[in-house]
Design a protein around this motif. Sequence first.
Motif, mmCIF file in Angstrom:
data_model
loop_
_atom_site.group_PDB
_atom_site.id
_atom_site.type_symbol
_atom_site.label_atom_id
_atom_site.label_comp_id
_atom_site.label_asym_id
_atom_site.label_seq_id
_atom_site.Cartn_x
_atom_site.Cartn_y
_atom_site.Cartn_z
ATOM 1 N N ALA A 84 0.830 -1.197 0.000
ATOM 2 C CA ALA A 84 0.000 0.000 0.000
ATOM 3 C C ALA A 84 0.869 1.254 0.000
ATOM 4 N N THR A 85 0.259 2.388 -0.393
ATOM 5 C CA THR A 85 0.958 3.674 -0.356
ATOM 6 C C THR A 85 0.301 4.572 0.695
ATOM 7 N N LEU A 86 0.981 5.650 1.052
ATOM 8 C CA LEU A 86 0.406 6.604 2.005
ATOM 9 C C LEU A 86 -0.928 7.149 1.489
ATOM 10 N N LYS A 87 -0.969 7.436 0.190
ATOM 11 C CA LYS A 87 -2.174 8.013 -0.406
ATOM 12 C C LYS A 87 -3.345 7.037 -0.331
ATOM 13 N N GLN A 88 -3.083 5.748 -0.587
ATOM 14 C CA GLN A 88 -4.147 4.738 -0.525
ATOM 15 C C GLN A 88 -4.682 4.578 0.897
ATOM 16 N N ILE A 89 -3.752 4.553 1.871
ATOM 17 C CA ILE A 89 -4.172 4.406 3.271
ATOM 18 C C ILE A 89 -5.009 5.611 3.691
ATOM 19 N N LEU B 276 -8.979 5.402 4.885
ATOM 20 C CA LEU B 276 -9.309 5.722 6.278
ATOM 21 C C LEU B 276 -9.911 7.123 6.421
ATOM 22 N N HIS B 277 -10.086 7.809 5.272
ATOM 23 C CA HIS B 277 -10.718 9.128 5.247
ATOM 24 C C HIS B 277 -9.964 10.151 6.113
ATOM 25 N N VAL B 278 -8.638 10.129 5.957
ATOM 26 C CA VAL B 278 -7.792 11.120 6.629
ATOM 27 C C VAL B 278 -6.822 11.684 5.591
ATOM 28 N N SER B 279 -6.069 12.686 5.985
ATOM 29 C CA SER B 279 -5.103 13.280 5.059
ATOM 30 C C SER B 279 -3.824 12.449 4.993
ATOM 31 N N VAL B 280 -3.084 12.642 3.895
ATOM 32 C CA VAL B 280 -1.791 11.969 3.746
ATOM 33 C C VAL B 280 -0.848 12.399 4.861
ATOM 34 N N SER B 281 -0.911 13.660 5.224
ATOM 35 C CA SER B 281 -0.063 14.184 6.296
ATOM 36 C C SER B 281 -0.347 13.487 7.616
ATOM 37 N N THR C 246 -6.060 7.335 16.902
ATOM 38 C CA THR C 246 -5.862 7.482 15.452
ATOM 39 C C THR C 246 -4.545 6.835 15.014
ATOM 40 N N LYS C 247 -3.499 7.025 15.831
ATOM 41 C CA LYS C 247 -2.191 6.411 15.524
ATOM 42 C C LYS C 247 -2.305 4.896 15.422
ATOM 43 N N VAL C 248 -2.930 4.302 16.437
ATOM 44 C CA VAL C 248 -3.070 2.837 16.481
ATOM 45 C C VAL C 248 -3.861 2.346 15.276
ATOM 46 N N ARG C 249 -4.980 3.058 14.954
ATOM 47 C CA ARG C 249 -5.826 2.647 13.822
ATOM 48 C C ARG C 249 -5.037 2.690 12.518
ATOM 49 N N ILE C 250 -4.274 3.766 12.306
ATOM 50 C CA ILE C 250 -3.502 3.901 11.062
ATOM 51 C C ILE C 250 -2.364 2.894 11.011
ATOM 52 N N GLN C 251 -1.632 2.723 12.098
ATOM 53 C CA GLN C 251 -0.494 1.795 12.121
ATOM 54 C C GLN C 251 -0.939 0.357 11.899
ATOM 55 N N GLU C 252 -2.050 -0.029 12.519
ATOM 56 C CA GLU C 252 -2.547 -1.403 12.341
ATOM 57 C C GLU C 252 -3.035 -1.631 10.924
#
Length: 339
Positions: A5-10, A14-19, A35-41
Amino acid sequence: MKEKATLKQIAKELHVSVSTVSKALNNSPEISEPTKVRIQEYAKLKNYKPNIIGLNLKNRSTKTIGVIVPNILNSFFAKVFSGIEKVAEEKGYNVITCISNESLEKEVHALDMLSNGTIDGFVLSISEEAQKLGEFDHFKEIIKGGTPVVMFDRVSDEVACDKVIVDDYESAVNATQHLIKLGCRKIALFSAIDNLSVGKLRAKGYFDALEKNNIKVDDKLIIRTDSEEDFNQKAEALFKAHKVDGVFAVDEHTSVSSIKFGLRHGYKIPEELSVIGFADGIWSRRMTPSLSTVSQHGPEIGEAAAKLLIARLESRDQEGFQTQVIQTELRQRDSTRKL
Protein backbone atom coordinates in the motif's frame (compact mmCIF):
# COMPACT_ATOMS: atom_id res chain seq x y z
CA MET A 1 2.75 -11.77 -2.42
CA LYS A 2 0.69 -8.91 -0.96
CA GLU A 3 0.58 -5.69 -2.94
CA LYS A 4 2.24 -2.90 -0.96
CA ALA A 5 0.00 0.00 0.00
CA THR A 6 0.96 3.67 -0.36
CA LEU A 7 0.41 6.60 2.00
CA LYS A 8 -2.17 8.01 -0.41
CA GLN A 9 -4.15 4.74 -0.53
CA ILE A 10 -4.17 4.41 3.27
CA ALA A 11 -5.30 8.02 3.66
CA LYS A 12 -8.12 7.55 1.16
CA GLU A 13 -9.41 4.34 2.72
CA LEU A 14 -9.31 5.72 6.28
CA HIS A 15 -10.72 9.13 5.25
CA VAL A 16 -7.79 11.12 6.63
CA SER A 17 -5.10 13.28 5.06
CA VAL A 18 -1.79 11.97 3.75
CA SER A 19 -0.06 14.18 6.30
CA THR A 20 -2.00 12.54 9.14
CA VAL A 21 -1.01 9.06 7.92
CA SER A 22 2.64 10.06 7.64
CA LYS A 23 2.71 11.59 11.12
CA ALA A 24 0.91 8.61 12.65
CA LEU A 25 3.38 6.13 11.12
CA ASN A 26 6.22 8.24 12.53
CA ASN A 27 4.67 8.33 16.04
CA SER A 28 4.14 12.09 15.96
CA PRO A 29 2.70 13.54 19.20
CA GLU A 30 0.43 15.70 17.02
CA ILE A 31 -1.75 12.66 16.31
CA SER A 32 -4.03 11.17 18.97
CA GLU A 33 -3.20 7.70 20.25
CA PRO A 34 -6.42 6.02 18.94
CA THR A 35 -5.86 7.48 15.45
CA LYS A 36 -2.19 6.41 15.52
CA VAL A 37 -3.07 2.84 16.48
CA ARG A 38 -5.83 2.65 13.82
CA ILE A 39 -3.50 3.90 11.06
CA GLN A 40 -0.49 1.79 12.12
CA GLU A 41 -2.55 -1.40 12.34
CA TYR A 42 -4.15 -0.75 8.98
CA ALA A 43 -0.76 -0.01 7.38
CA LYS A 44 0.60 -3.27 8.75
CA LEU A 45 -2.45 -5.16 7.44
CA LYS A 46 -1.93 -3.63 4.00
CA ASN A 47 1.82 -4.46 3.96
CA TYR A 48 2.86 -0.79 3.87
CA LYS A 49 6.61 -0.17 3.54
CA PRO A 50 8.12 3.34 3.57
CA ASN A 51 9.77 4.61 0.38
CA ILE A 52 13.37 4.46 1.60
CA ILE A 53 14.83 6.30 -1.37
CA GLY A 54 12.25 9.06 -1.05
CA LEU A 55 12.96 9.42 2.66
CA ASN A 56 16.67 9.46 2.01
CA LEU A 57 16.38 12.26 -0.51
CA LYS A 58 14.45 14.24 2.07
CA ASN A 59 16.56 13.41 5.11
CA ARG A 60 19.91 13.03 3.29
CA SER A 61 20.83 10.08 5.52
CA THR A 62 20.15 6.36 5.45
CA LYS A 63 22.42 5.18 8.28
CA THR A 64 23.51 2.49 5.82
CA ILE A 65 26.99 1.66 4.52
CA GLY A 66 27.59 -0.02 1.17
CA VAL A 67 30.41 -2.57 1.12
CA ILE A 68 31.84 -3.92 -2.14
CA VAL A 69 34.34 -6.77 -1.92
CA PRO A 70 36.04 -8.54 -4.85
CA ASN A 71 35.72 -12.10 -3.56
CA ILE A 72 33.78 -13.28 -0.50
CA LEU A 73 35.43 -16.73 -0.66
CA ASN A 74 38.75 -15.12 0.23
CA SER A 75 39.09 -15.39 4.00
CA PHE A 76 40.83 -12.01 4.16
CA PHE A 77 37.81 -10.16 2.77
CA ALA A 78 35.49 -12.10 5.06
CA LYS A 79 37.57 -10.97 8.05
CA VAL A 80 37.56 -7.36 6.86
CA PHE A 81 33.79 -7.50 6.53
CA SER A 82 33.44 -8.75 10.10
CA GLY A 83 35.34 -5.65 11.27
CA ILE A 84 33.16 -3.33 9.19
CA GLU A 85 29.98 -4.90 10.52
CA LYS A 86 31.17 -4.69 14.13
CA VAL A 87 31.78 -0.94 13.97
CA ALA A 88 28.63 -0.29 11.92
CA GLU A 89 26.49 -2.05 14.52
CA GLU A 90 28.15 -0.15 17.37
CA LYS A 91 27.50 3.17 15.61
CA GLY A 92 23.91 2.35 14.62
CA TYR A 93 24.53 1.78 10.91
CA ASN A 94 23.27 -0.99 8.65
CA VAL A 95 25.45 -2.69 6.03
CA ILE A 96 24.57 -3.71 2.47
CA THR A 97 27.17 -5.92 0.81
CA CYS A 98 27.82 -6.53 -2.90
CA ILE A 99 30.43 -8.83 -4.44
CA SER A 100 32.14 -7.72 -7.63
CA ASN A 101 33.62 -11.17 -8.33
CA GLU A 102 36.67 -9.31 -9.66
CA SER A 103 34.52 -7.86 -12.48
CA LEU A 104 34.66 -4.17 -13.48
CA GLU A 105 31.11 -4.35 -14.87
CA LYS A 106 29.70 -5.78 -11.62
CA GLU A 107 31.65 -3.23 -9.60
CA VAL A 108 30.19 -0.35 -11.65
CA HIS A 109 26.69 -1.84 -11.36
CA ALA A 110 26.97 -2.16 -7.57
CA LEU A 111 28.08 1.47 -7.26
CA ASP A 112 25.23 2.68 -9.49
CA MET A 113 22.63 0.53 -7.76
CA LEU A 114 23.52 1.62 -4.22
CA SER A 115 24.33 5.27 -4.84
CA ASN A 116 20.74 6.18 -5.75
CA GLY A 117 19.92 7.07 -2.14
CA THR A 118 20.17 3.58 -0.67
CA ILE A 119 23.44 4.17 1.19
CA ASP A 120 25.39 7.07 2.69
CA GLY A 121 28.89 5.94 1.67
CA PHE A 122 31.05 3.05 0.51
CA VAL A 123 33.79 0.87 1.94
CA LEU A 124 35.37 -1.11 -0.89
CA SER A 125 38.35 -2.92 -2.35
CA ILE A 126 39.03 -2.55 -6.07
CA SER A 127 38.24 -5.46 -8.39
CA GLU A 128 41.00 -7.29 -10.23
CA GLU A 129 39.67 -6.23 -13.63
CA ALA A 130 39.53 -2.53 -12.69
CA GLN A 131 43.15 -2.65 -11.49
CA LYS A 132 44.27 -4.59 -14.54
CA LEU A 133 42.67 -2.04 -16.89
CA GLY A 134 43.58 0.97 -14.75
CA GLU A 135 39.92 1.98 -14.85
CA PHE A 136 38.93 4.10 -11.83
CA ASP A 137 36.59 6.73 -13.28
CA HIS A 138 33.52 5.08 -11.71
CA PHE A 139 34.96 5.74 -8.24
CA LYS A 140 35.85 9.33 -9.10
CA GLU A 141 32.30 10.02 -10.36
CA ILE A 142 30.71 8.62 -7.18
CA ILE A 143 32.98 10.77 -5.00
CA LYS A 144 32.41 13.83 -7.20
CA GLY A 145 28.65 13.30 -6.72
CA GLY A 146 29.05 13.67 -2.96
CA THR A 147 29.15 10.05 -1.82
CA PRO A 148 32.22 9.37 0.34
CA VAL A 149 34.35 6.29 -0.34
CA VAL A 150 36.90 4.51 1.82
CA MET A 151 39.15 2.05 -0.02
CA PHE A 152 40.98 -0.79 1.72
CA ASP A 153 43.75 -3.22 0.74
CA ARG A 154 43.54 -2.74 -3.05
CA VAL A 155 43.63 1.02 -3.53
CA SER A 156 44.55 3.48 -6.26
CA ASP A 157 46.67 6.61 -5.99
CA GLU A 158 44.51 8.06 -8.78
CA VAL A 159 41.43 8.19 -6.54
CA ALA A 160 41.29 10.89 -3.86
CA CYS A 161 39.60 9.30 -0.86
CA ASP A 162 40.31 7.85 2.57
CA LYS A 163 42.22 4.55 2.50
CA VAL A 164 43.18 1.73 4.86
CA ILE A 165 46.13 -0.44 3.88
CA VAL A 166 48.82 -2.64 5.32
CA ASP A 167 52.44 -1.93 4.48
CA ASP A 168 52.66 -4.61 1.81
CA TYR A 169 56.15 -3.59 0.76
CA GLU A 170 57.70 -3.52 4.23
CA SER A 171 55.90 -6.73 5.22
CA ALA A 172 57.38 -8.49 2.19
CA VAL A 173 60.87 -7.17 3.02
CA ASN A 174 60.53 -8.49 6.58
CA ALA A 175 59.23 -11.90 5.49
CA THR A 176 62.04 -12.37 2.96
CA GLN A 177 64.56 -11.12 5.51
CA HIS A 178 63.29 -13.75 7.94
CA LEU A 179 63.90 -16.51 5.39
CA ILE A 180 67.42 -15.17 4.85
CA LYS A 181 68.05 -15.24 8.62
CA LEU A 182 67.02 -18.89 8.60
CA GLY A 183 69.89 -19.53 6.17
CA CYS A 184 67.84 -19.67 2.95
CA ARG A 185 69.66 -18.48 -0.16
CA LYS A 186 67.65 -20.00 -3.02
CA ILE A 187 64.37 -18.26 -2.22
CA ALA A 188 61.56 -18.55 -4.75
CA LEU A 189 58.99 -15.79 -5.26
CA PHE A 190 55.47 -17.03 -6.03
CA SER A 191 52.60 -14.74 -7.09
CA ALA A 192 49.26 -15.39 -8.75
CA ILE A 193 48.14 -11.76 -8.24
CA ASP A 194 50.82 -9.90 -10.16
CA ASN A 195 48.23 -7.66 -11.83
CA LEU A 196 47.12 -6.29 -8.44
CA SER A 197 48.73 -3.35 -6.65
CA VAL A 198 49.35 -5.45 -3.53
CA GLY A 199 51.03 -8.17 -5.58
CA LYS A 200 53.44 -5.69 -7.16
CA LEU A 201 54.33 -4.12 -3.80
CA ARG A 202 55.02 -7.49 -2.19
CA ALA A 203 57.19 -8.57 -5.11
CA LYS A 204 59.18 -5.34 -4.84
CA GLY A 205 59.77 -6.02 -1.14
CA TYR A 206 61.17 -9.46 -2.01
CA PHE A 207 63.59 -8.06 -4.61
CA ASP A 208 64.80 -5.27 -2.33
CA ALA A 209 65.38 -7.68 0.57
CA LEU A 210 67.57 -9.88 -1.64
CA GLU A 211 69.50 -6.85 -2.86
CA LYS A 212 70.11 -5.57 0.69
CA ASN A 213 71.58 -8.96 1.58
CA ASN A 214 73.72 -9.19 -1.58
CA ILE A 215 71.79 -12.21 -2.86
CA LYS A 216 71.56 -12.31 -6.64
CA VAL A 217 68.04 -12.61 -8.05
CA ASP A 218 67.55 -15.91 -9.87
CA ASP A 219 64.84 -15.41 -12.49
CA LYS A 220 64.34 -19.18 -12.71
CA LEU A 221 62.98 -19.15 -9.15
CA ILE A 222 60.39 -16.44 -9.80
CA ILE A 223 56.79 -17.06 -10.84
CA ARG A 224 54.67 -13.93 -11.35
CA THR A 225 51.30 -14.48 -12.98
CA ASP A 226 47.67 -13.43 -12.59
CA SER A 227 46.20 -16.91 -12.98
CA GLU A 228 46.08 -19.73 -10.44
CA GLU A 229 46.04 -22.33 -13.24
CA ASP A 230 49.06 -20.77 -14.89
CA PHE A 231 50.85 -20.67 -11.55
CA ASN A 232 50.18 -24.35 -10.88
CA GLN A 233 51.75 -25.37 -14.20
CA LYS A 234 54.79 -23.16 -13.72
CA ALA A 235 55.29 -24.21 -10.08
CA GLU A 236 55.23 -27.89 -11.04
CA ALA A 237 57.91 -27.24 -13.66
CA LEU A 238 60.00 -25.15 -11.26
CA PHE A 239 60.08 -27.80 -8.53
CA LYS A 240 61.03 -30.45 -11.10
CA ALA A 241 63.90 -28.46 -12.59
CA HIS A 242 65.35 -26.43 -9.70
CA LYS A 243 66.39 -26.74 -6.07
CA VAL A 244 64.96 -24.19 -3.64
CA ASP A 245 65.38 -23.79 0.10
CA GLY A 246 62.82 -21.06 0.73
CA VAL A 247 59.57 -19.72 -0.70
CA PHE A 248 57.96 -16.32 -0.23
CA ALA A 249 54.39 -16.54 -1.56
CA VAL A 250 52.43 -13.30 -1.90
CA ASP A 251 48.85 -14.64 -1.91
CA GLU A 252 46.78 -17.39 -0.34
CA HIS A 253 46.68 -19.75 -3.31
CA THR A 254 50.44 -19.76 -3.92
CA SER A 255 51.08 -19.95 -0.17
CA VAL A 256 49.08 -23.13 0.31
CA SER A 257 50.26 -24.59 -3.00
CA SER A 258 53.93 -24.06 -2.07
CA ILE A 259 53.66 -26.58 0.75
CA LYS A 260 51.73 -29.06 -1.42
CA PHE A 261 54.29 -28.86 -4.25
CA GLY A 262 57.21 -29.02 -1.83
CA LEU A 263 55.90 -32.17 -0.15
CA ARG A 264 55.02 -33.75 -3.50
CA HIS A 265 58.61 -33.25 -4.67
CA GLY A 266 60.12 -34.82 -1.58
CA TYR A 267 61.12 -31.79 0.47
CA LYS A 268 61.12 -32.03 4.24
CA ILE A 269 59.38 -28.95 5.60
CA PRO A 270 60.85 -26.96 7.32
CA GLU A 271 64.19 -28.85 7.46
CA GLU A 272 64.87 -28.55 3.70
CA LEU A 273 62.31 -25.96 2.61
CA SER A 274 60.97 -22.98 4.57
CA VAL A 275 57.75 -21.30 3.40
CA ILE A 276 56.21 -17.97 4.36
CA GLY A 277 52.91 -16.96 2.80
CA PHE A 278 50.91 -13.75 2.64
CA ALA A 279 47.74 -15.35 3.93
CA ASP A 280 46.09 -16.08 7.23
CA GLY A 281 42.97 -18.07 6.42
CA ILE A 282 41.83 -21.21 8.16
CA TRP A 283 43.96 -23.43 5.89
CA SER A 284 47.13 -21.78 7.17
CA ARG A 285 46.53 -23.25 10.62
CA ARG A 286 44.97 -26.55 9.62
CA MET A 287 47.52 -27.65 7.01
CA THR A 288 50.20 -30.17 7.88
CA PRO A 289 52.68 -28.64 8.32
CA SER A 290 50.90 -25.43 9.33
CA LEU A 291 51.87 -22.36 7.30
CA SER A 292 53.93 -19.45 8.60
CA THR A 293 52.16 -16.31 7.42
CA VAL A 294 52.14 -12.55 7.20
CA SER A 295 48.88 -11.76 9.00
CA GLN A 296 47.11 -8.69 7.64
CA HIS A 297 44.73 -8.32 10.61
CA GLY A 298 41.59 -8.22 8.44
CA PRO A 299 39.12 -7.34 11.22
CA GLU A 300 41.25 -4.35 12.25
CA ILE A 301 41.34 -3.14 8.64
CA GLY A 302 37.54 -3.38 8.48
CA GLU A 303 37.11 -1.54 11.77
CA ALA A 304 39.45 1.26 10.71
CA ALA A 305 37.72 1.65 7.33
CA ALA A 306 34.24 1.79 8.87
CA LYS A 307 35.37 4.34 11.48
CA LEU A 308 36.92 6.55 8.78
CA LEU A 309 33.73 6.48 6.70
CA ILE A 310 31.36 7.13 9.61
CA ALA A 311 33.56 9.98 10.86
CA ARG A 312 33.38 11.59 7.43
CA LEU A 313 29.62 11.02 7.17
CA GLU A 314 29.01 12.62 10.55
CA SER A 315 31.35 15.55 9.93
CA ARG A 316 31.04 16.46 6.27
CA ASP A 317 33.29 19.51 6.64
CA GLN A 318 36.45 17.39 7.05
CA GLU A 319 39.28 18.51 4.80
CA GLY A 320 41.87 16.26 3.18
CA PHE A 321 42.00 12.49 3.14
CA GLN A 322 43.70 10.00 5.43
CA THR A 323 45.61 6.83 4.64
CA GLN A 324 45.78 4.57 7.67
CA VAL A 325 48.41 1.81 7.73
CA ILE A 326 47.60 -1.31 9.76
CA GLN A 327 50.68 -3.15 10.99
CA THR A 328 51.09 -6.76 9.88
CA GLU A 329 52.48 -9.60 11.98
CA LEU A 330 54.70 -12.52 11.00
CA ARG A 331 53.11 -15.60 12.54
CA GLN A 332 55.62 -18.42 12.70
CA ARG A 333 54.20 -21.91 12.42
CA ASP A 334 55.59 -25.26 11.28
CA SER A 335 56.62 -24.30 7.73
CA THR A 336 59.65 -22.35 8.96
CA ARG A 337 62.48 -23.37 11.23
CA LYS A 338 62.77 -21.62 14.56
CA LEU A 339 65.61 -19.12 14.91
